[in-house]
Scaffold this active site. Structure first.
Site, PDB file in Angstrom:
ATOM      1  N   TYR A  28       0.869  -1.174   0.000  1.00  0.00           N
ATOM      2  CA  TYR A  28       0.000   0.000   0.000  1.00  0.00           C
ATOM      3  C   TYR A  28       0.903   1.220   0.000  1.00  0.00           C
ATOM      4  CZ  TYR A  28      -4.067   2.900   1.184  1.00  0.00           C
ATOM      5  OH  TYR A  28      -5.088   3.826   1.165  1.00  0.00           O
ATOM      6  N   TYR A  60     -10.553  -1.860   6.271  1.00  0.00           N
ATOM      7  CA  TYR A  60     -10.016  -0.510   6.478  1.00  0.00           C
ATOM      8  C   TYR A  60      -9.823  -0.178   7.954  1.00  0.00           C
ATOM      9  CZ  TYR A  60     -10.924   0.674   1.549  1.00  0.00           C
ATOM     10  OH  TYR A  60     -10.923   0.730   0.179  1.00  0.00           O
TER      11      TYR A  60
END
Length: 410
Positions: A280, A372
């Site tokens: 990420y 998340y």
């Protein structure tokens, strides 16, 4: 790779200043080739069908309106079917027409009417938009694969709507520091192992276990940091403790979801459980700036902030504008990817790299997701996508559809 975003900006924004038709016309007048706008030596003086725009029947003869590759729309011509040697484009034209009629009729059976001598303007307009979208997505796919620095290929697919490439997203391979933030903190030592599995390697020096087994699968629990061998180590690129730095090995597809979640990512090949999938990445900003941006993103219903809070909460990764394939990975309350903190050359514990590993076997064609909030999957890392500073924030509805769905992303 800090310059990648600037280069991408130039590549995507130049056509916005002058229309594509105008550029093509100017190049042809000056006899100049320009691959980026479709003018090559092959078609500078020749005509190649780019897509088909319309259809009509005149005196029992079928005609198609042809857009010529590298030529402006003003040069489009009606050509008889017998002259067209482009079966794939003819099939795409037919498929797009059928898809439009299916949408208009809401899935009802459609009976073709062979006596239709012209297309309705709305159908022709849709077919042209779909053709232009297909070309734009192919160019974007090519751009993504030019910029990536890993083995796995990136494909792009949209069979759902007319949405094209995002207009304000720039592909990068590594963190992009915001002004005033330095990511330079190189390792001062490296291992001298001949076999990093059995000797005192970088993880042992950091006081943790080697993260991987001999099948390149992660074997440590979530929340445990990964210390890979770095540029000062004497072991080579095939060292079994260099998994994340080798990059994504799988071919992935950025696709338009059919459940209203925008773009998503699916794997095109089977991924074994506990395998590294992707990093990420994004722009590294301060937590204060992250809180300001978080207010704006919540109001738009988007979530791209990832707190780097392994040991402190000074920095956040913002992947809204700069990022890699992970930018398009959707949330799920029952995810198939798990987050781990990784340290390689930069050993600053305030700035871990973020790696996503599979929690289970993921089959080809399956969408990739991660939580998340990093909750609901055992003893997890403290890392989290930032949705909840103390001030009042707009709540974003979760659309993951999982049985265990919490209802909101924040």
């Amino acid at each position: 790779m800090a310059a990648a975003g600037a280069e991408a900006r130039g590549a995507w924004c130049v056509p916005c200043l002058v229309s594509l038709d105008t550029l093509q016309e100017l190049c042809r007048k000056e006899k100049l080739t320009c691959k980026s706008i479709g003018i090559t030596k092959r078609n500078l003086n020749n005509y190649e069908v780019e897509y088909l725009c319309d259809y009509k029947v005149v005196k029992d003869m079928e005609y198609y309106l042809v857009k010529w590759k590298g030529w402006p729309d003003s040069t489009n011509t009606w050509e008889p079917l017998q002259n067209l040697k482009c079966p794939l484009l003819l099939q795409q034209f037919s498929n797009d027409k059928h898809n439009y009629l299916s949408q208009v009729n809401k899935g009802k059976a459609i009976t073709p009417k062979d006596n239709n001598k012209t297309l309705k303007p709305a159908i022709a307009e849709y077919i042209v938009k779909k053709a232009k979208q297909r070309i734009a997505l192919q160019r974007w796919q090519d751009e993504l694969n030019r910029r990536k620095n890993h083995k796995g290929m990136i494909l792009v697919e949209n069979t759902v709507d007319l949405e094209g490439p995002p207009s304000d997203f720039y592909y990068i391979n590594e963190y992009k520091p915001a002004p005033g933030i330095s990511l330079v903190n190189e390792a001062t030592f490296g291992c001298s192992c001949t076999d990093c599995f059995f000797e005192k390697c970088c993880p042992a020096e950091a006081g943790v276990l080697l993260a991987y087994n001999k099948n390149q699968q992660i074997k440590i629990p979530p929340g445990t940091p990964i210390y890979e061998c770095n540029s000062r180590c004497q072991c080579g690129p095939d060292c079994p403790n260099r998994i994340v730095q080798k990059g994504t090995q799988y071919s992935l597809c950025i696709f338009r979801t059919s459940n209203g979640r925008g773009w998503g990512v699916k794997t095109l090949v089977k991924i074994k459980r506990m395998s590294f999938v992707m990093e990420y990445v994004g722009e590294v900003i301060t937590s204060e700036e992250a809180e300001r941006r978080g207010q704006l993103y919540d109001n738009k219903g988007i979530t791209y902030l990832f707190d780097l809070d392994y040991e402190s909460d000074e920095f956040t990764v913002d992947a809204a504008r700069y990022g890699n394939v992970s930018h398009f990975v959707n949330h799920s309350c029952d995810p198939n990817l798990q987050v781990f903190n990784v340290f390689i050359d930069n050993l600053d514990t305030r700035l871990p790299r973020i790696a996503l590993f599979s929690t289970r076997t993921i089959n080809a064609g399956e969408e990739l997701t991660f939580d998340y909030q990093m909750k609901g999957y055992g003893d997890l890392s403290s890392d989290s996508v930032d949705h909840s500073p103390a001030k009042k924030r707009v709540r974003t509805v979760c659309k993951c559809g999982a049985v265990t769905c919490r209802g909101y992303l924040n």
